[in-house]
Design an enzyme around this catalytic site. Structure first.
Site, short mmCIF file in Angstrom:
data_model
loop_
_atom_site.label_atom_id
_atom_site.label_comp_id
_atom_site.label_asym_id
_atom_site.label_seq_id
_atom_site.Cartn_x
_atom_site.Cartn_y
_atom_site.Cartn_z
N ASP A 168 59.14 67.66 -66.10
CA ASP A 168 58.39 66.23 -66.46
C ASP A 168 57.11 66.12 -65.82
O ASP A 168 56.96 66.37 -64.66
CB ASP A 168 59.26 65.25 -65.59
CG ASP A 168 58.87 63.80 -65.97
OD1 ASP A 168 57.70 63.40 -66.23
OD2 ASP A 168 59.75 62.73 -65.85
N HIS B 85 59.77 64.38 -69.61
CA HIS B 85 60.03 62.94 -69.79
C HIS B 85 60.22 62.15 -71.09
O HIS B 85 60.39 60.99 -70.85
CB HIS B 85 58.55 62.58 -69.26
CG HIS B 85 58.49 61.16 -68.59
ND1 HIS B 85 59.13 60.74 -67.41
CD2 HIS B 85 58.26 59.80 -69.10
CE1 HIS B 85 59.15 59.49 -67.04
NE2 HIS B 85 58.49 58.66 -67.75
N SER C 165 62.11 55.68 -66.65
CA SER C 165 60.50 55.59 -65.98
C SER C 165 60.57 54.17 -65.48
O SER C 165 61.21 54.05 -64.72
CB SER C 165 59.64 55.93 -67.26
OG SER C 165 58.51 56.04 -66.69
#
Lengths: 277, 277
Positions: B223, B256, B148
């Site tokens: 996600d 995620h 991320s």
């Protein structure tokens, strides 16, 4: 049964699920996690129970052990209960080793604990009725494992239900709760001062009975709680005297943490799978 | 160098270590983790950098990814920095996506951030001088990966130092920070409103230069931050136009979380090891 799905996440091809429900046994809302491997619709799947240690919820093993890669590799479902009843209306104690997060997997008989702290009944009856409904092709075969307080729980529940669980394993278990500070504190509170009532919740007593499932135990030599809380001598003596199959492995340099559990978890899964087939 | 050892734990035969030190670049105390595989004294060991995402410390990857089994399998050291400067005297923001835990791996130029938020210099110079002293037989070969915000960090640091890092990989990276809410908020604060100054911190710009290391990216299709924060189209267009080696894998149904990272981490380690040998 008022089961509420909270989370479903893909993990190693299988499903990591979290549910909440109102527990009649514990008189409060409870949360648990269950992992279902990828081929769960195609073949018969056995079930392993994981019981966690002091202060834990169902999240610790789910997030820190890496067990999902093994549950997927061996195609086994894994269910992870919480470690005590929870909530504002549930008795608690300021100490981290008593009350919420520290149920010790017994049925409490003393006030104020008896109302909610019925973890043995919760796991062996209430959650045991729910679990099979979540595993599409459940084979009916079960094993049980745990860590520290949950190692004690796995041994006690596994031995008290020796006809049900094919095998038992534990990491750093409290093997003689009636003789060590953590166990004495919890049993005094939950079961009262009459130590005769403690025996049915003590592995070192239960191992003297015959026909127990095979047992695997891993203990780190650098565990700061060893041997004070996790002493094994009497348990192993009783097991040997009773010709009970116990494999006790002392792992040099390992501590009490999930780094230790993760390292030897494949060995524990392989042990259970041998007996679940 | 005032390095203080906080923890050393055995994990899969190797050592999971945590250190603290005063950082000159960040003007505050910092903590980082490093894993050293078991054969570190016997053979040349390469080093992989892991950069974490928003809100994380060095603990998230250490505790939730299960990376140690892979670092041991491939015999590679792994270093995990924190995600920002820390402490009472360090500027912060109430939001979880700005300030402490959200350094974005840039060198801030704006007040009040510039004094401490020099994460790029901290990682590429200060921690880069410390890391080799902790790997007994360091091979000198390095790769970098992240998640991320840390995926953005790995790509930016890897591409700005293309002669140093053999390969780059990322899970769910912020590929076009100048175009998405998280990046616009952070860059406006740390770098100011002149978007010309943002370009050197944006993967989608950097990938237009030639001679970049090979890149592997994994993105979960479920996600919740995709595509809003993690949009890949322009980055991939620029990579293709520039004949840059980018493998972008969309993983069906994954989210995620670290459950996603853990699932595909072996693939990322294998990718890096191919280039580290």
């Amino acid at each position: 049964m008022n089961l509420k799905s909270i989370e479903k996440r893909l993990s190693f091809g299988g499903q990591q699920c979290k549910y909440s429900h109102y527990s009649e046994a514990l008189q409060c809302d409870m949360t648990f996690s269950i992992y279902l491997p990828s081929n769960r619709e195609q073949k018969k799947i056995p079930l392993i129970w994981w019981l966690s240690g002091l202060t834990c919820t169902d999240d610790n093993f789910s997030q820190k052990s890496g067990f999902q890669s093994l549950a997927e590799k061996y195609q086994v479902a894994v269910i992870i209960p919480d470690t005590s009843p929870r909530g504002e209306n549930v008795a608690d104690d300021e100490a981290w080793d008593l009350g919420q997060g520290a149920g010790f997997y017994v049925n409490a008989t003393q006030s104020p604990w008896a109302k909610n702290y019925q973890m043995y009944t919760y796991i062996t009856e209430e959650l045991s009725a729910i679990a099979p409904t979540l595993v599409p092709e459940f084979s009916g075969q079960e094993s049980i494992m745990g860590h520290s307080m949950g190692g004690h729980g796995a041994l006690v529940i596994g031995m008290k239900n020796a006809d049900r669980f094919k095998s038992i394993s534990a990491f750093s278990p409290i093997l003689s709760p009636s003789q060590v500070p953590w166990g004495i504190k919890a049993f005094s509170s939950y079961l009262g001062e009459d130590q005769a009532t403690w025996k049915e919740w003590d592995s070192t007593e239960l191992i003297q009975e015959s026909g127990m499932p095979p047992i695997l135990i891993s203990q780190g030599s650098a565990d700061t709680f060893y041997p004070e809380q996790l002493e094994e001598t009497t348990f192993l003596e009783h097991a040997q005297k009773n010709n009970q199959e116990v494999q006790y492995s002392k792992e040099e340099g390992y501590d009490h943490s999930y780094f230790f559990i993760a390292t030897f978890l494949d060995e524990h899964f392989a042990f259970h799978m041998k007996h679940l087939k």
